[in-house]
Scaffold this motif. Structure first.
Motif, PDB file in Angstrom:
ATOM      1  N   LEU A  32     -10.942 -25.600  14.344  1.00  0.00           N
ATOM      2  CA  LEU A  32     -11.154 -24.311  14.744  1.00  0.00           C
ATOM      3  C   LEU A  32     -12.711 -24.126  15.298  1.00  0.00           C
ATOM      4  N   GLY A  33     -13.362 -24.765  14.321  1.00  0.00           N
ATOM      5  CA  GLY A  33     -14.843 -24.457  14.542  1.00  0.00           C
ATOM      6  C   GLY A  33     -15.368 -25.146  16.026  1.00  0.00           C
ATOM      7  N   ILE A  34     -14.913 -26.451  16.220  1.00  0.00           N
ATOM      8  CA  ILE A  34     -15.239 -26.816  17.552  1.00  0.00           C
ATOM      9  C   ILE A  34     -14.631 -26.134  18.771  1.00  0.00           C
ATOM     10  N   GLY A  35     -13.353 -25.515  18.617  1.00  0.00           N
ATOM     11  CA  GLY A  35     -12.801 -24.700  19.591  1.00  0.00           C
ATOM     12  C   GLY A  35     -13.788 -23.316  19.918  1.00  0.00           C
ATOM     13  N   ALA A  36     -14.096 -22.713  18.636  1.00  0.00           N
ATOM     14  CA  ALA A  36     -14.851 -21.641  18.953  1.00  0.00           C
ATOM     15  C   ALA A  36     -16.206 -21.943  19.655  1.00  0.00           C
ATOM     16  N   ILE A  37     -16.884 -23.310  19.299  1.00  0.00           N
ATOM     17  CA  ILE A  37     -18.134 -23.575  19.853  1.00  0.00           C
ATOM     18  C   ILE A  37     -17.880 -23.690  21.468  1.00  0.00           C
ATOM     19  N   PHE A  38     -16.776 -24.432  21.638  1.00  0.00           N
ATOM     20  CA  PHE A  38     -16.495 -24.415  23.268  1.00  0.00           C
ATOM     21  C   PHE A  38     -16.367 -23.334  24.129  1.00  0.00           C
ATOM     22  N   PHE A  39     -15.610 -22.509  23.026  1.00  0.00           N
ATOM     23  CA  PHE A  39     -15.040 -21.203  23.701  1.00  0.00           C
ATOM     24  C   PHE A  39     -16.133 -20.289  23.985  1.00  0.00           C
ATOM     25  N   SER A  40     -17.132 -20.396  23.005  1.00  0.00           N
ATOM     26  CA  SER A  40     -18.664 -19.579  23.208  1.00  0.00           C
ATOM     27  C   SER A  40     -19.703 -20.208  24.380  1.00  0.00           C
ATOM     28  N   LEU A  41     -19.503 -21.507  24.404  1.00  0.00           N
ATOM     29  CA  LEU A  41     -20.308 -22.180  25.397  1.00  0.00           C
ATOM     30  C   LEU A  41     -19.524 -21.857  27.023  1.00  0.00           C
ATOM     31  N   SER A  42     -18.206 -21.884  26.995  1.00  0.00           N
ATOM     32  CA  SER A  42     -17.808 -21.357  28.294  1.00  0.00           C
ATOM     33  C   SER A  42     -18.028 -19.840  28.729  1.00  0.00           C
ATOM     34  N   ILE A  43     -17.997 -19.034  27.578  1.00  0.00           N
ATOM     35  CA  ILE A  43     -18.288 -17.677  27.853  1.00  0.00           C
ATOM     36  C   ILE A  43     -19.771 -17.516  28.430  1.00  0.00           C
ATOM     37  N   HIS A  44     -20.643 -18.227  27.705  1.00  0.00           N
ATOM     38  CA  HIS A  44     -21.959 -18.320  28.136  1.00  0.00           C
ATOM     39  C   HIS A  44     -22.017 -18.978  29.606  1.00  0.00           C
ATOM     40  N   ASP A  45     -21.500 -19.945  29.822  1.00  0.00           N
ATOM     41  CA  ASP A  45     -21.601 -20.483  31.083  1.00  0.00           C
ATOM     42  C   ASP A  45     -21.088 -19.510  32.162  1.00  0.00           C
ATOM     43  N   ARG A  46     -19.995 -19.037  31.781  1.00  0.00           N
ATOM     44  CA  ARG A  46     -19.446 -18.351  32.816  1.00  0.00           C
ATOM     45  C   ARG A  46     -20.347 -17.043  33.208  1.00  0.00           C
ATOM     46  N   GLU A  47     -21.131 -16.640  32.378  1.00  0.00           N
ATOM     47  CA  GLU A  47     -21.619 -15.202  32.548  1.00  0.00           C
ATOM     48  C   GLU A  47     -23.180 -15.738  33.108  1.00  0.00           C
ATOM     49  N   ASN A  48     -23.683 -16.960  32.916  1.00  0.00           N
ATOM     50  CA  ASN A  48     -24.884 -17.693  33.661  1.00  0.00           C
ATOM     51  C   ASN A  48     -24.429 -17.726  35.211  1.00  0.00           C
ATOM     52  N   THR A  49     -23.117 -18.303  35.395  1.00  0.00           N
ATOM     53  CA  THR A  49     -22.654 -18.682  36.574  1.00  0.00           C
ATOM     54  C   THR A  49     -22.467 -17.417  37.645  1.00  0.00           C
ATOM     55  N   MET A  50     -21.902 -16.143  36.863  1.00  0.00           N
ATOM     56  CA  MET A  50     -21.759 -14.910  37.366  1.00  0.00           C
ATOM     57  C   MET A  50     -23.120 -14.503  37.896  1.00  0.00           C
ATOM     58  N   ARG A  51     -23.965 -14.534  36.873  1.00  0.00           N
ATOM     59  CA  ARG A  51     -25.193 -13.859  37.330  1.00  0.00           C
ATOM     60  C   ARG A  51     -25.935 -14.620  38.472  1.00  0.00           C
ATOM     61  N   ARG A  52     -25.876 -15.866  38.455  1.00  0.00           N
ATOM     62  CA  ARG A  52     -26.543 -16.728  39.765  1.00  0.00           C
ATOM     63  C   ARG A  52     -25.786 -16.412  40.601  1.00  0.00           C
ATOM     64  N   MET A  53     -24.531 -16.387  40.915  1.00  0.00           N
ATOM     65  CA  MET A  53     -23.750 -15.952  42.124  1.00  0.00           C
ATOM     66  C   MET A  53     -24.033 -14.805  42.639  1.00  0.00           C
ATOM     67  N   HIS A  54     -24.094 -13.779  41.764  1.00  0.00           N
ATOM     68  CA  HIS A  54     -24.471 -12.546  42.040  1.00  0.00           C
ATOM     69  C   HIS A  54     -25.974 -12.299  42.684  1.00  0.00           C
ATOM     70  N   ASP A  55     -26.851 -12.976  42.051  1.00  0.00           N
ATOM     71  CA  ASP A  55     -28.446 -13.215  42.775  1.00  0.00           C
ATOM     72  C   ASP A  55     -28.241 -13.620  44.095  1.00  0.00           C
ATOM     73  N   TYR A  56     -27.564 -14.858  44.211  1.00  0.00           N
ATOM     74  CA  TYR A  56     -27.468 -15.820  45.383  1.00  0.00           C
ATOM     75  C   TYR A  56     -26.808 -14.866  46.666  1.00  0.00           C
TER      76      TYR A  56
END
Length: 409
Positions: free
Chosen positions: A20-44
């Motif tokens: 459960l802890g590993i799943g929560a970590i990967f989920f959090s990393l996925s959300i963070h990566d998604r937000e960063n990707t969306m911001r970069r694509m928006h700026d681009y």
């Protein structure tokens, strides 16, 4: 054993929490990566749209956008699907761009692509596919490998612990007297080492038991032979008085050999019971037959009752109590009484020197005490343990000058 006491349950709980802890970590990393990707694509997209905007005609140069990797979406169904997706909760600021080209911009993910929606104030929105594709395989592979590793580690630990259940069953069989067990293991872990050490201990104990049994059989045989010869020789003596004395001596010697055998079996916890239902009168008669030379010293006041006991062993229990009672009584008299729940042997004798529980210890009486005990130690040792095997209880009571040995059934 309760399920929550099990080591396997605890290990399973630990690994479940870890997953459960590993799943929560990967989920959090996925959300963070998604937000960063969306911001970069928006700026681009923001930069690209501003660079292709023609201020003279106030239009976008779609050819330049295609050269930069953007694709104009003409499919109406796809457009409707994208427009129906929820907008970002807080769109990125576009005030300067809206003032310049009168366009609003936001990006949304759909499938493996990211789409930019350009909103004109007085016209239909323009939808562009951003030159970006999610790399699904790396994002899935690493979590999958991590989960697979943890699960395989869990399976490996459980498989290494499962032999404990088999070892436990082997120990129970061994405790019940089964020496023909083996629990060798070819594994290399600590549990296998424990199983192999236990197997080695069982082999050594079995060898000692076999040696002890061989020794006892030999010594019993060697002792019975002269006793048998002595009994035959006693029959040839013409004087009846000496004949009876010698016969009683040899009979006593045979009884002692049987008692020594029982003591050894009790010490090794090898004495087994044959429980059946018997009348108390029959068991007492059996005990009195063994004590035929002291029969007249025993008074029995019995009420009819049936007992679930091993006939011979429980008869020996009563014989030992009656024999000790006669030996230690001031008047060499003993009384046997019973009710529905107890059997009591009473005599007029000195109080016991030690608590009765101490007499249940093998060879407790030694030296001077043993010489003065006249068999008390052996008799009570056998009596105490046979009563315990029957699930009964022996209690000593002192009332005035009287000793009472009470068997609670």
């Amino acid at each position: 054993m309760k399920w929550y006491h099990s080591i396997i349950t605890r290990i399973t709980l630990i690994f479940a929490l870890a997953l459960l802890g590993i799943g929560a970590i990967f989920f959090s990393l996925s959300i963070h990566d998604r937000e960063n990707t969306m911001r970069r694509m928006h700026d681009y997209t923001h930069i690209a749209v501003r660079s292709v905007f023609d201020p003279n005609v106030k239009q976008l140069d779609f050819n330049k956008l295609e050269e930069m990797g953007f694709t104009l979406i003409d499919d109406r169904k796809l457009q409707e699907k994208i427009l129906s997706l929820p907008k970002p909760p807080q769109p990125f600021p576009m005030k300067r761009m809206e003032e310049k080209i009168r366009l609003g911009l936001y990006v949304v993910p759909h499938g493996i692509h990211i789409y930019a929606v350009l909103q004109k104030r007085d016209d239909e929105p323009i939808i562009l596919q951003v030159p970006f594709e999610k790399e699904i395989f790396p994002q899935i592979l690493f979590p999958f490998l991590t989960f697979a590793f943890v699960i395989m580690l869990y399976i490996g630990i459980i498989r290494s612990i499962l032999p404990l259940k088999t070892l436990r069953e082997k120990i129970k069989h061994f405790a019940n007297g089964d020496y023909d067990i083996t629990c060798k293991s070819n594994s290399k872990d600590e549990i296998a080492a424990l199983a192999n050490e236990f197997d080695s201990a069982v082999f050594k104990i079995k060898s000692l038991r076999d040696s002890r049994q061989l020794f006892l059989r030999n010594i019993m045989h060697e002792l019975k032979t002269p006793i048998t010869k002595g009994k035959l020789a006693a029959e040839m003596i013409e004087d009846a008085t000496y004949t009876n004395i010698l016969q009683n001596v040899f009979k006593r010697q045979e009884a002692l050999l049987v008692e020594f055998s029982r003591i050894e079996k009790l010490s090794a916890d090898e004495l087994k019971l044959d429980i059946k239902r018997y009348h108390i009168e029959d068991i007492v008669d059996f005990a009195l037959d063994i004590l035929e030379d002291k029969h007249e010293n025993i008074t029995c006041n019995l009420i009819p009752v049936e007992l679930n006991v091993d006939f011979e062993l429980f008869g020996v229990v009563l014989k030992n109590l009656l024999d000790n009672g006669v030996n230690y009584s001031h008047d060499h008299r003993v009384t046997l009484t019973n009710d529905l729940k107890t059997i009591t042997v009473s005599n007029h004798a000195p109080a016991l020197e030690f608590p009765i529980e101490r007499y249940a210890e093998p060879y407790f009486l030694e030296g001077k005490k043993q010489k003065s005990s006249r068999g008390l130690g052996f008799g009570l040792f056998i009596t105490w343990h046979v009563i315990r095997l029957h699930g009964m209880r022996l209690q000593y009571k002192r009332e005035g000058e009287m000793n009472h040995f009470v068997i609670y059934m």
